[in-house]
Design an enzyme around this catalytic site. Structure first.
Site, PDB file in Angstrom:
ATOM      1  N   GLU A  35      -8.316  -1.425  -9.062  1.00 28.52           N
ATOM      2  CA  GLU A  35      -8.165  -0.324  -8.109  1.00 28.52           C
ATOM      3  C   GLU A  35      -7.195  -0.766  -7.019  1.00 28.52           C
ATOM      4  O   GLU A  35      -7.435  -1.759  -6.329  1.00 28.52           O
ATOM      5  CB  GLU A  35      -9.516   0.049  -7.500  1.00 28.52           C
ATOM      6  CG  GLU A  35      -9.442   0.997  -6.321  1.00 28.52           C
ATOM      7  CD  GLU A  35      -8.717   2.293  -6.635  1.00 28.52           C
ATOM      8  OE1 GLU A  35      -7.703   2.563  -5.958  1.00 28.52           O
ATOM      9  OE2 GLU A  35      -9.149   3.020  -7.549  1.00 28.52           O
ATOM     10  N   CYS A  43     -13.908  10.950  -3.590  1.00 27.88           N
ATOM     11  CA  CYS A  43     -15.153  11.419  -2.979  1.00 27.88           C
ATOM     12  C   CYS A  43     -15.524  10.614  -1.740  1.00 27.88           C
ATOM     13  O   CYS A  43     -15.740  11.168  -0.667  1.00 27.88           O
ATOM     14  CB  CYS A  43     -16.291  11.360  -3.996  1.00 27.88           C
ATOM     15  SG  CYS A  43     -17.872  11.918  -3.317  1.00 27.88           S
ATOM     16  N   CYS A  48     -15.379  14.170  -0.474  1.00 31.23           N
ATOM     17  CA  CYS A  48     -16.715  14.711  -0.211  1.00 31.23           C
ATOM     18  C   CYS A  48     -17.394  14.097   1.011  1.00 31.23           C
ATOM     19  O   CYS A  48     -17.910  14.818   1.873  1.00 31.23           O
ATOM     20  CB  CYS A  48     -17.630  14.487  -1.414  1.00 31.23           C
ATOM     21  SG  CYS A  48     -16.859  14.630  -3.025  1.00 31.23           S
ATOM     22  N   LYS A  51     -15.435  14.528   4.463  1.00 35.11           N
ATOM     23  CA  LYS A  51     -15.395  15.968   4.705  1.00 35.11           C
ATOM     24  C   LYS A  51     -16.742  16.483   5.179  1.00 35.11           C
ATOM     25  O   LYS A  51     -16.839  17.235   6.149  1.00 35.11           O
ATOM     26  CB  LYS A  51     -14.940  16.668   3.427  1.00 35.11           C
ATOM     27  CG  LYS A  51     -14.845  18.200   3.478  1.00 35.11           C
ATOM     28  CD  LYS A  51     -16.136  18.875   3.127  1.00 35.11           C
ATOM     29  CE  LYS A  51     -16.740  18.447   1.812  1.00 35.11           C
ATOM     30  NZ  LYS A  51     -16.033  18.905   0.632  1.00 35.11           N
ATOM     31  N   LYS A  52     -17.824  16.054   4.501  1.00 41.13           N
ATOM     32  CA  LYS A  52     -19.164  16.528   4.869  1.00 41.13           C
ATOM     33  C   LYS A  52     -19.540  16.034   6.265  1.00 41.13           C
ATOM     34  O   LYS A  52     -20.187  16.757   7.040  1.00 41.13           O
ATOM     35  CB  LYS A  52     -20.185  16.059   3.839  1.00 41.13           C
ATOM     36  CG  LYS A  52     -21.581  16.658   4.017  1.00 41.13           C
ATOM     37  CD  LYS A  52     -21.598  18.148   3.760  1.00 41.13           C
ATOM     38  CE  LYS A  52     -22.988  18.754   3.883  1.00 41.13           C
ATOM     39  NZ  LYS A  52     -23.910  18.335   2.802  1.00 41.13           N
ATOM     40  N   TYR A  99     -20.104  -0.166  -2.553  1.00 43.40           N
ATOM     41  CA  TYR A  99     -19.575  -0.032  -3.919  1.00 43.40           C
ATOM     42  C   TYR A  99     -19.117  -1.401  -4.433  1.00 43.40           C
ATOM     43  O   TYR A  99     -19.386  -1.769  -5.579  1.00 43.40           O
ATOM     44  CB  TYR A  99     -18.397   0.944  -3.926  1.00 43.40           C
ATOM     45  CG  TYR A  99     -18.780   2.377  -4.170  1.00 43.40           C
ATOM     46  CD1 TYR A  99     -18.385   3.037  -5.328  1.00 43.40           C
ATOM     47  CD2 TYR A  99     -19.527   3.090  -3.235  1.00 43.40           C
ATOM     48  CE1 TYR A  99     -18.731   4.352  -5.567  1.00 43.40           C
ATOM     49  CE2 TYR A  99     -19.881   4.411  -3.449  1.00 43.40           C
ATOM     50  CZ  TYR A  99     -19.485   5.037  -4.618  1.00 43.40           C
ATOM     51  OH  TYR A  99     -19.838   6.342  -4.843  1.00 43.40           O
ATOM     52  N   ALA A 115      -2.665  -1.030 -11.763  1.00 41.68           N
ATOM     53  CA  ALA A 115      -2.604  -1.491 -13.146  1.00 41.68           C
ATOM     54  C   ALA A 115      -1.904  -0.455 -14.008  1.00 41.68           C
ATOM     55  O   ALA A 115      -2.065   0.749 -13.807  1.00 41.68           O
ATOM     56  CB  ALA A 115      -4.008  -1.746 -13.681  1.00 41.68           C
ATOM     57  N   GLY A 176      -6.299  28.691  -1.119  1.00 40.62           N
ATOM     58  CA  GLY A 176      -7.405  29.637  -1.183  1.00 40.62           C
ATOM     59  C   GLY A 176      -8.636  29.081  -1.852  1.00 40.62           C
ATOM     60  O   GLY A 176      -9.561  29.833  -2.168  1.00 40.62           O
ATOM     61  N   TYR A 178     -11.708  25.717  -2.271  1.00 40.17           N
ATOM     62  CA  TYR A 178     -12.787  25.197  -1.437  1.00 40.17           C
ATOM     63  C   TYR A 178     -12.272  24.266  -0.345  1.00 40.17           C
ATOM     64  O   TYR A 178     -12.787  24.271   0.783  1.00 40.17           O
ATOM     65  CB  TYR A 178     -13.845  24.511  -2.300  1.00 40.17           C
ATOM     66  CG  TYR A 178     -13.440  23.187  -2.911  1.00 40.17           C
ATOM     67  CD1 TYR A 178     -13.744  21.994  -2.287  1.00 40.17           C
ATOM     68  CD2 TYR A 178     -12.753  23.130  -4.121  1.00 40.17           C
ATOM     69  CE1 TYR A 178     -13.385  20.780  -2.829  1.00 40.17           C
ATOM     70  CE2 TYR A 178     -12.390  21.925  -4.682  1.00 40.17           C
ATOM     71  CZ  TYR A 178     -12.710  20.751  -4.035  1.00 40.17           C
ATOM     72  OH  TYR A 178     -12.333  19.545  -4.587  1.00 40.17           O
ATOM     73  N   GLU A 182     -13.040  24.991   3.563  1.00 41.99           N
ATOM     74  CA  GLU A 182     -13.861  24.019   4.284  1.00 41.99           C
ATOM     75  C   GLU A 182     -13.157  23.524   5.541  1.00 41.99           C
ATOM     76  O   GLU A 182     -13.753  23.470   6.628  1.00 41.99           O
ATOM     77  CB  GLU A 182     -14.209  22.855   3.360  1.00 41.99           C
ATOM     78  CG  GLU A 182     -15.221  23.238   2.293  1.00 41.99           C
ATOM     79  CD  GLU A 182     -15.441  22.189   1.241  1.00 41.99           C
ATOM     80  OE1 GLU A 182     -16.445  22.290   0.515  1.00 41.99           O
ATOM     81  OE2 GLU A 182     -14.613  21.251   1.126  1.00 41.99           O
ATOM     82  N   ARG A 199      -1.544  32.446  -1.018  1.00 37.11           N
ATOM     83  CA  ARG A 199      -0.386  33.066  -1.662  1.00 37.11           C
ATOM     84  C   ARG A 199      -0.777  34.189  -2.617  1.00 37.11           C
ATOM     85  O   ARG A 199       0.079  34.963  -3.041  1.00 37.11           O
ATOM     86  CB  ARG A 199       0.443  32.021  -2.405  1.00 37.11           C
ATOM     87  CG  ARG A 199      -0.268  31.355  -3.556  1.00 37.11           C
ATOM     88  CD  ARG A 199       0.610  30.289  -4.205  1.00 37.11           C
ATOM     89  NE  ARG A 199      -0.068  29.621  -5.307  1.00 37.11           N
ATOM     90  CZ  ARG A 199      -0.084  30.074  -6.551  1.00 37.11           C
ATOM     91  NH1 ARG A 199       0.539  31.198  -6.850  1.00 37.11           N
ATOM     92  NH2 ARG A 199      -0.724  29.421  -7.504  1.00 37.11           N
ATOM     93  N   ALA A 342     -20.698  24.072  -4.721  1.00 30.60           N
ATOM     94  CA  ALA A 342     -20.843  24.555  -3.349  1.00 30.60           C
ATOM     95  C   ALA A 342     -19.518  24.466  -2.620  1.00 30.60           C
ATOM     96  O   ALA A 342     -18.650  23.668  -2.969  1.00 30.60           O
ATOM     97  CB  ALA A 342     -21.900  23.741  -2.601  1.00 30.60           C
ATOM     98  N   HIS A 437     -43.335  30.620   3.256  1.00 32.02           N
ATOM     99  CA  HIS A 437     -43.018  31.403   4.443  1.00 32.02           C
ATOM    100  C   HIS A 437     -43.376  30.641   5.723  1.00 32.02           C
ATOM    101  O   HIS A 437     -44.391  29.952   5.767  1.00 32.02           O
ATOM    102  CB  HIS A 437     -43.803  32.724   4.394  1.00 32.02           C
ATOM    103  CG  HIS A 437     -43.545  33.619   5.552  1.00 32.02           C
ATOM    104  ND1 HIS A 437     -42.399  34.373   5.663  1.00 32.02           N
ATOM    105  CD2 HIS A 437     -44.287  33.871   6.661  1.00 32.02           C
ATOM    106  CE1 HIS A 437     -42.444  35.067   6.793  1.00 32.02           C
ATOM    107  NE2 HIS A 437     -43.584  34.774   7.410  1.00 32.02           N
ATOM    108  N   GLU A 442     -37.411  31.423   0.642  1.00 32.28           N
ATOM    109  CA  GLU A 442     -38.365  32.372   0.069  1.00 32.28           C
ATOM    110  C   GLU A 442     -37.687  33.650  -0.423  1.00 32.28           C
ATOM    111  O   GLU A 442     -38.235  34.362  -1.265  1.00 32.28           O
ATOM    112  CB  GLU A 442     -39.453  32.726   1.089  1.00 32.28           C
ATOM    113  CG  GLU A 442     -38.984  33.561   2.267  1.00 32.28           C
ATOM    114  CD  GLU A 442     -40.129  33.929   3.215  1.00 32.28           C
ATOM    115  OE1 GLU A 442     -41.167  34.400   2.734  1.00 32.28           O
ATOM    116  OE2 GLU A 442     -39.955  33.724   4.426  1.00 32.28           O
TER     117      GLU A 442
END
Length: 448
Positions: A35, A43, A48, A51-52, A99, A115, A176, A178, A182, A199, A342, A437, A442
């Site tokens: 890597e 992510c 992810c 961003k979250k 990781y 690589a 346009g 996600y 976001e 667009r 989502a 409830h 619900e």
């Protein structure tokens, strides 16, 4: 039999590659992973996770305002971009370390270099080191796509947005999907003037039309300037270092930042795959079979680079299935049906299964149930923002074909409900379940 340095060399340290490497090593394989950047991939490093965290940070703008309606004496808040940015980047680096530790504990040899493939069983690192392997897995992910217009170098993508030095007063987001929606919500809540340029005439293609329309309505009321069929022709730098964005209708929009969120393309070029006979689809995705094998028997691929479903949990399942199949003696495939998804917009939306339009096309009709309500918190906070839940059922059997939601915590609620859709439950099963409830969830068992 040929002798190789490793049983498996993985190129790419994102979600799919890391999972494949760890599981293969757990099965006893000798595994190396290359890597060139940080472990964790899109992510964890630039997608992810950060961003979250930015979504959480931006939510405090509404939370602090709402708190006053609940009796809290909240002074006028001040937001500091650098604090949020640096704390998020610190968390990203913490996760990257985990990781690295996990792979190390599993016995995976990590090479922090780019690589390329120099043979069907051979990988060459940037420093000239050559690694041989019985099998090679490509898990290099995808990258942001940029439109072919003058001035793209003046803008940024989701790769750079987490590193900018200050919160822009004005930002134009083009796209346009996600990612565009976001970040439109994030920057709007943090105080930027947001213009969202799409667009085409459709936003969030693939989601149910009613849910999309509700997000557009709410976003507009929150002050996001959404423009459809707005094609950027070029971007120029002004004398004061701001930017001028020219769109196809001749309008010129001044801004401080342009964020391109115009899709993602597989990272498959320049790796030597073409010379070995690996096949690609028209967008550059690596073509694989159900066991993630390419046209070259020793080379495999998983994740966004194969462009089946560009979602982190899907890449993880693909990597795991590959490792179990090739090294664990447990052949497995990935079921791509009924995958929940989502959009962490403001408010978030979530979906699983068929939309109303898809159900009508497949079955000639559909039974639709909805709940359009104002969450209790919004009522006391004196906000008119409404949630919308929608259930799509088979016209005859009443099996639930799809669930679509927009409102607070929609993704958290949908995850459990997605199990019911995947299991093929009917509307009667929801009706027979007693409501919890008071809760927003619900409404799933109260829809009529």
């Amino acid at each position: 039999m040929a002798t190789f340095d490793f049983d498996l060399v993985v190129i790419g340290g994102g979600s799919g590659g890391v999972r494949a490497a760890r599981i293969a090593a757990g099965h006893g394989a000798r595994v190396a992973l290359a890597e060139e950047h940080l472990l964790g991939g899109t992510c964890v490093i630039r997608g992810c996770v950060p961003k979250k965290l930015f979504v959480y940070g931006s939510h405090f703008a509404e939370d602090l305002r709402d708190a006053r309606r609940f009796g809290w004496r909240v002074p006028t808040p001040e937001f500091d971009w650098i604090t949020l940015r640096d704390n998020v980047l610190s968390e990203v680096m913490r996760l990257e370390g985990l990781y690295r530790q996990t792979l190390g504990n599993a016995g995976v040899t990590i090479y922090g270099q780019r690589a390329t493939l120099s043979g069907e069983h051979e990988v060459t690192l940037d420093d000239g080191t050559v690694l041989t392997a019985a099998k090679i897995l490509i898990a290099t992910g995808a990258r942001p796509a940029l439109p072919p217009i003058p001035g793209t170098d003046l803008g940024i993508t989701s790769n750079e947005v987490f590193h900018i030095d200050h919160l822009p007063e004005r930002i134009i987001i083009t796209g346009g999907g996600y990612i565009a929606n976001e970040f439109a919500g994030i920057f709007n809540k943090l105080g930027s003037k947001v213009t969202l340029l799409n667009r085409t005439s459709t936003m969030l293609r693939g989601y149910d039309e009613q849910i999309r329309d509700r997000l557009i309505q709410i976003s507009t009321l929150k002050g996001i300037d959404i423009r459809f069929e707005a094609q950027i022709e070029r971007i120029e730098k002004a004398d004061d270092a701001s930017l001028n964005v020219m769109i196809a209708n001749g309008e010129e929009i001044p801004t401080d930042c342009v964020l391109f969120a115009t899709g993602r393309l597989p990272n498959s070029a320049g790796m030597g795959l073409e010379d070995l006979g690996v096949e690609f689809d028209p967008v550059g995705a690596i073509v694989v079979d159900e066991r993630f094998r390419t046209a070259v028997p020793s080379i495999f691929a998983v994740g966004d680079v194969i462009n089946r479903v560009q979602l982190t949990p899907v890449a993880i399942r693909e990597g795991h299935a590959f490792a179990d199949t090739e090294f664990g003696g447990k052949p497995r495939s990935v079921d791509y049906d009924c995958i929940p998804s989502a959009v962490f917009s403001h408010p978030p939306l979530a979906a699983v299964g068929l939309t109303e339009a898809q159900a009508r096309e497949q079955f000639g009709g559909a039974k639709i149930y909805t709940s359009d309500f104002r969450p209790m918190r919004n009522v006391l906070a004196d906000r008119n923002e409404r949630a919308l839940y929608k259930m799509v059922c088979h016209p005859e059997t009443h099996r639930v074909l799809g669930l679509h939601m927009i409102g607070p915590d929609a993704p958290e609620i949908l995850q459990a409900a997605a199990v019911a859709v995947k299991a093929g439950l009917t509307k009667d099963a929801f009706d027979d379940t007693v409501a919890l409830h008071p809760s927003m969830a619900e409404e799933l068992v109260l829809m009529r």
